[in-house]
Motif scaffolding. Structure first.
Motif, PDB file in Angstrom:
ATOM      1  N   ARG A  59     -39.797   1.164  -5.498  1.00  0.00           N
ATOM      2  CA  ARG A  59     -39.766   2.177  -6.563  1.00  0.00           C
ATOM      3  C   ARG A  59     -38.736   1.817  -7.637  1.00  0.00           C
ATOM      4  NH1 ARG A  59     -40.831   5.032  -1.972  1.00  0.00           N
ATOM      5  NH2 ARG A  59     -38.698   5.736  -1.575  1.00  0.00           N
ATOM      6  N   ALA A  60     -37.572   1.302  -7.220  1.00  0.00           N
ATOM      7  CA  ALA A  60     -36.536   0.909  -8.188  1.00  0.00           C
ATOM      8  C   ALA A  60     -36.972  -0.293  -9.008  1.00  0.00           C
ATOM      9  CB  ALA A  60     -35.224   0.608  -7.450  1.00  0.00           C
ATOM     10  N   VAL A  61     -37.664  -1.242  -8.383  1.00  0.00           N
ATOM     11  CA  VAL A  61     -38.143  -2.431  -9.103  1.00  0.00           C
ATOM     12  C   VAL A  61     -39.179  -2.030 -10.147  1.00  0.00           C
ATOM     13  CG1 VAL A  61     -39.572  -4.504  -8.818  1.00  0.00           C
ATOM     14  CG2 VAL A  61     -37.565  -4.144  -7.358  1.00  0.00           C
ATOM     15  N   ILE A  62     -40.118  -1.172  -9.779  1.00  0.00           N
ATOM     16  CA  ILE A  62     -41.137  -0.717 -10.737  1.00  0.00           C
ATOM     17  C   ILE A  62     -40.472  -0.003 -11.912  1.00  0.00           C
ATOM     18  CG2 ILE A  62     -43.062   0.895 -11.067  1.00  0.00           C
ATOM     19  CD1 ILE A  62     -43.987   0.079  -8.212  1.00  0.00           C
ATOM     20  N   ALA A  63     -39.525   0.882 -11.629  1.00  0.00           N
ATOM     21  CA  ALA A  63     -38.828   1.609 -12.702  1.00  0.00           C
ATOM     22  C   ALA A  63     -38.063   0.643 -13.604  1.00  0.00           C
ATOM     23  CB  ALA A  63     -37.886   2.650 -12.101  1.00  0.00           C
ATOM     24  N   ALA A  64     -37.409  -0.349 -13.016  1.00  0.00           N
ATOM     25  CA  ALA A  64     -36.642  -1.314 -13.813  1.00  0.00           C
ATOM     26  C   ALA A  64     -37.555  -2.146 -14.705  1.00  0.00           C
ATOM     27  CB  ALA A  64     -35.829  -2.228 -12.892  1.00  0.00           C
ATOM     28  N   LEU A  65     -38.693  -2.568 -14.183  1.00  0.00           N
ATOM     29  CA  LEU A  65     -39.627  -3.354 -14.985  1.00  0.00           C
ATOM     30  C   LEU A  65     -40.226  -2.517 -16.110  1.00  0.00           C
ATOM     31  CD1 LEU A  65     -41.373  -5.384 -12.157  1.00  0.00           C
ATOM     32  CD2 LEU A  65     -39.826  -6.289 -13.916  1.00  0.00           C
ATOM     33  N   GLN A  66     -40.544  -1.251 -15.834  1.00  0.00           N
ATOM     34  CA  GLN A  66     -41.101  -0.378 -16.867  1.00  0.00           C
ATOM     35  C   GLN A  66     -40.084  -0.089 -17.965  1.00  0.00           C
ATOM     36  OE1 GLN A  66     -42.484   2.834 -14.345  1.00  0.00           O
ATOM     37  NE2 GLN A  66     -44.593   2.144 -14.516  1.00  0.00           N
ATOM     38  N   GLY A  68     -37.741  -6.495 -22.591  1.00  0.00           N
ATOM     39  CA  GLY A  68     -38.434  -7.781 -22.617  1.00  0.00           C
ATOM     40  C   GLY A  68     -39.801  -7.715 -21.962  1.00  0.00           C
ATOM     41  N   VAL A  69     -39.886  -6.995 -20.856  1.00  0.00           N
ATOM     42  CA  VAL A  69     -41.171  -6.804 -20.167  1.00  0.00           C
ATOM     43  C   VAL A  69     -42.065  -5.896 -21.010  1.00  0.00           C
ATOM     44  CG1 VAL A  69     -42.273  -5.819 -18.113  1.00  0.00           C
ATOM     45  CG2 VAL A  69     -40.218  -7.231 -17.875  1.00  0.00           C
ATOM     46  N   ALA A  70     -41.506  -4.798 -21.501  1.00  0.00           N
ATOM     47  CA  ALA A  70     -42.289  -3.837 -22.287  1.00  0.00           C
ATOM     48  C   ALA A  70     -42.881  -4.475 -23.545  1.00  0.00           C
ATOM     49  CB  ALA A  70     -41.429  -2.633 -22.654  1.00  0.00           C
ATOM     50  N   ALA A  71     -42.149  -5.410 -24.142  1.00  0.00           N
ATOM     51  CA  ALA A  71     -42.670  -6.075 -25.347  1.00  0.00           C
ATOM     52  C   ALA A  71     -43.946  -6.860 -25.050  1.00  0.00           C
ATOM     53  CB  ALA A  71     -41.605  -7.012 -25.922  1.00  0.00           C
ATOM     54  N   LEU A  72     -44.112  -7.285 -23.805  1.00  0.00           N
ATOM     55  CA  LEU A  72     -45.282  -8.087 -23.433  1.00  0.00           C
ATOM     56  C   LEU A  72     -46.426  -7.274 -22.835  1.00  0.00           C
ATOM     57  CD1 LEU A  72     -43.324 -11.061 -21.839  1.00  0.00           C
ATOM     58  CD2 LEU A  72     -44.488 -11.043 -24.053  1.00  0.00           C
ATOM     59  N   ILE A  73     -46.080  -6.183 -22.113  1.00  0.00           N
ATOM     60  CA  ILE A  73     -47.144  -5.441 -21.418  1.00  0.00           C
ATOM     61  C   ILE A  73     -47.063  -3.929 -21.563  1.00  0.00           C
ATOM     62  CG2 ILE A  73     -47.477  -7.245 -19.686  1.00  0.00           C
ATOM     63  CD1 ILE A  73     -45.952  -5.337 -17.729  1.00  0.00           C
ATOM     64  N   GLY A  74     -46.140  -3.423 -22.340  1.00  0.00           N
ATOM     65  CA  GLY A  74     -45.983  -1.971 -22.421  1.00  0.00           C
ATOM     66  C   GLY A  74     -45.455  -1.446 -21.097  1.00  0.00           C
ATOM     67  N   SER A  75     -46.057  -0.391 -20.589  1.00  0.00           N
ATOM     68  CA  SER A  75     -45.610   0.203 -19.318  1.00  0.00           C
ATOM     69  C   SER A  75     -46.563  -0.115 -18.172  1.00  0.00           C
ATOM     70  CB  SER A  75     -45.473   1.720 -19.475  1.00  0.00           C
ATOM     71  OG  SER A  75     -46.735   2.289 -19.788  1.00  0.00           O
ATOM     72  N   LEU A 119     -39.821  -9.630  -1.716  1.00  0.00           N
ATOM     73  CA  LEU A 119     -40.611  -8.839  -2.657  1.00  0.00           C
ATOM     74  C   LEU A 119     -41.396  -9.764  -3.566  1.00  0.00           C
ATOM     75  CD1 LEU A 119     -41.088  -6.349  -4.646  1.00  0.00           C
ATOM     76  CD2 LEU A 119     -38.849  -6.905  -5.550  1.00  0.00           C
ATOM     77  N   GLN A 120     -42.630  -9.377  -3.848  1.00  0.00           N
ATOM     78  CA  GLN A 120     -43.473 -10.166  -4.752  1.00  0.00           C
ATOM     79  C   GLN A 120     -43.939  -9.300  -5.907  1.00  0.00           C
ATOM     80  OE1 GLN A 120     -46.494 -12.666  -2.919  1.00  0.00           O
ATOM     81  NE2 GLN A 120     -47.981 -11.905  -4.377  1.00  0.00           N
ATOM     82  N   VAL A 121     -43.794  -9.831  -7.114  1.00  0.00           N
ATOM     83  CA  VAL A 121     -44.338  -9.203  -8.315  1.00  0.00           C
ATOM     84  C   VAL A 121     -45.421 -10.139  -8.829  1.00  0.00           C
ATOM     85  CG1 VAL A 121     -43.864  -8.414 -10.664  1.00  0.00           C
ATOM     86  CG2 VAL A 121     -42.139  -8.080  -8.865  1.00  0.00           C
ATOM     87  N   ASP A 122     -46.611  -9.601  -9.062  1.00  0.00           N
ATOM     88  CA  ASP A 122     -47.733 -10.388  -9.564  1.00  0.00           C
ATOM     89  C   ASP A 122     -47.936 -10.084 -11.039  1.00  0.00           C
ATOM     90  OD1 ASP A 122     -48.807 -11.640  -7.067  1.00  0.00           O
ATOM     91  OD2 ASP A 122     -48.888  -9.542  -6.477  1.00  0.00           O
ATOM     92  N   PRO A 130     -44.420 -16.642 -20.159  1.00  0.00           N
ATOM     93  CA  PRO A 130     -43.400 -15.746 -20.726  1.00  0.00           C
ATOM     94  C   PRO A 130     -43.292 -14.426 -19.962  1.00  0.00           C
ATOM     95  CG  PRO A 130     -44.792 -16.623 -22.464  1.00  0.00           C
ATOM     96  CD  PRO A 130     -45.422 -17.023 -21.168  1.00  0.00           C
ATOM     97  N   LEU A 131     -44.408 -13.918 -19.449  1.00  0.00           N
ATOM     98  CA  LEU A 131     -44.363 -12.674 -18.688  1.00  0.00           C
ATOM     99  C   LEU A 131     -43.597 -12.882 -17.382  1.00  0.00           C
ATOM    100  CD1 LEU A 131     -45.029  -9.742 -18.276  1.00  0.00           C
ATOM    101  CD2 LEU A 131     -47.339 -10.417 -17.558  1.00  0.00           C
ATOM    102  N   ALA A 132     -43.868 -13.971 -16.691  1.00  0.00           N
ATOM    103  CA  ALA A 132     -43.135 -14.269 -15.456  1.00  0.00           C
ATOM    104  C   ALA A 132     -41.645 -14.449 -15.748  1.00  0.00           C
ATOM    105  CB  ALA A 132     -43.717 -15.508 -14.786  1.00  0.00           C
ATOM    106  N   ALA A 133     -41.322 -15.126 -16.830  1.00  0.00           N
ATOM    107  CA  ALA A 133     -39.913 -15.330 -17.202  1.00  0.00           C
ATOM    108  C   ALA A 133     -39.234 -13.994 -17.520  1.00  0.00           C
ATOM    109  CB  ALA A 133     -39.816 -16.279 -18.392  1.00  0.00           C
ATOM    110  N   ALA A 134     -39.956 -13.066 -18.144  1.00  0.00           N
ATOM    111  CA  ALA A 134     -39.390 -11.743 -18.443  1.00  0.00           C
ATOM    112  C   ALA A 134     -39.115 -10.964 -17.159  1.00  0.00           C
ATOM    113  CB  ALA A 134     -40.334 -10.960 -19.359  1.00  0.00           C
TER     114      ALA A 134
END
Length: 137
Positions: A12-19, A23-30, A68-71, A84-88
């Protein structure tokens, strides 16, 4: 060895941090999910595999070692969009000090990134970003 499975609070903390990461938001929004609908909008991230095992430190501190794995899924531009998304994701999470809804994060470290062509859908690149963490009570 006794421990406590803290993989749920960590996820839950990882999802919140990514959202929340600019840098992540610039590539995929939420579009950061733990469950993906049948027809998702690309690109997006999915927080998937969690492997937890007991962890204990001197003084009776107990918790879990969590892998933990993020896809990262991109479509149409191959690795040029996926890298770039993986790097973010790595920039947002590697050694991050995340607040867990239960317990606390001892460490969160990036282990590896792999880029794969997704066999299920033509033109989709699948980045697999793996982390190892320790969470404790």
């Amino acid at each position: 060895m006794s421990g406590r499975d803290l993989s749920g609070p960590l996820r839950r903390a990882v999802i919140a941090a990514l959202q929340a990461d600019p840098g992540v938001a610039a590539l995929i929004g939420s579009r950061v999910y733990d469950y993906v609908s049948a027809a998702p909008a690309y690109p997006f991230l999915r927080c998937t595999t969690m492997i937890a095992s007991p962890w204990e430190a001197t003084g009776g501190v107990r918790g879990s070692l969590v892998r933990l794995q993020v896809d990262a899924f991109t479509k149409g531009y191959g690795r040029a969009a996926a890298e770039p998304l993986a790097a973010a994701v790595v920039a947002a999470l590697d050694e991050a000090d995340l607040a867990l809804p239960e317990g606390f994060l001892v460490s969160l470290q990036w282990r590896q990134t792999r880029m794969l062509d997704d066999p299920a859908e033509q033109g989709v690149t699948h980045g697999v970003i793996e982390f190892e963490s320790v969470a404790a009570l």
